[in-house]
Design an enzyme around this catalytic site. Sequence first.
Site, PDB file in Angstrom:
ATOM      1  N   CYS A  73       0.861  -1.178   0.000  1.00 15.10           N
ATOM      2  CA  CYS A  73       0.000   0.000   0.000  1.00 15.10           C
ATOM      3  C   CYS A  73       0.898   1.229   0.000  1.00 15.10           C
ATOM      4  CB  CYS A  73      -0.859  -0.041   1.268  1.00 15.10           C
ATOM      5  SG  CYS A  73      -1.911   1.394   1.526  1.00 15.10           S
ATOM      6  N   CYS A 183      -0.875   3.792  -6.501  1.00 14.46           N
ATOM      7  CA  CYS A 183      -1.761   3.134  -5.534  1.00 14.46           C
ATOM      8  C   CYS A 183      -1.927   1.702  -6.027  1.00 14.46           C
ATOM      9  CB  CYS A 183      -3.111   3.849  -5.494  1.00 14.46           C
ATOM     10  SG  CYS A 183      -4.398   2.971  -4.580  1.00 14.46           S
TER      11      CYS A 183
END
Length: 259
Positions: A73, A183
């Site tokens: 992440c 992302c």
Amino acid sequence: MNKQAIGIFDSGIGGTSIWKEIHTLLPNEDTIYLADSFNAPYGPKGKEAIINLSIKNTEYLINKGCKLIVVACNTATTNAIDYLRDTYKVPFIGIEPAIKPAALQTKNNAIGILATKGTLSSALFSKTSGIFASNKNVIEQVGEGIVELIEKGKLQSEEMKVLLKTYLKPMIDANIDYLVLGCTHYPYLIPLLVELLPSHVKIIDSGEAVARQTKTILKENNLLDTESFKSNNHFYTNGDPSIMQLLLNSKFNVEYLDF
Ligand code: DGL
């Protein structure tokens, strides 16, 4: 120790794009994937909240005996990885937007970065961007609402198309030739992005680099599993397991976990 699993966590199901790269490069390594979908998106939360959620995920994986943790992440990496490395003994691998290769390869001197608010506003991102791209035209765009739609399984929806068109417009107007996906949820949008972007724009993300770095660090720490011929892969989510299962092409079982 080397037969213990690699732990991987993300705010949700997007980090499975990283898990796929790791599993492709290291097919005999056991893995445990944790998706904190209940708390997604992390992007709009402040640094302290992101650190606290990262601690919770890390401790779950450490208690499961993981030998290394991949923070799959960008938002958690850019806000919490320093804290995690200072606090726990296991090695951590993080992921950051691939701004360096984009800045090195752009011919138009214009690159687009699509990432969460948490990533784009982090000190780590500003530092990396300052080092590698200070002389480039960098068009940063917060992908507000994208993670939420992916978490609902609405990858190819009309709503997604409308959002992406809006976010890509300033980049297309600036004549970017590289789009950085900052992302881990976004690689699932590549088919739609290809449709919406001019054909000369190259899309890059950091997934493969993270897998290579995972292998290097396992090797350096003598943690590579050199004995197994196949792997056990466990997937846990505190959201809807069926959506994650779809992203894994229904090849793996996903368990609901209340954590
Ligand atoms: N996959 C996460 C990332 O790479 C999404 C963050 C979020 O939950 O907003 O940043």
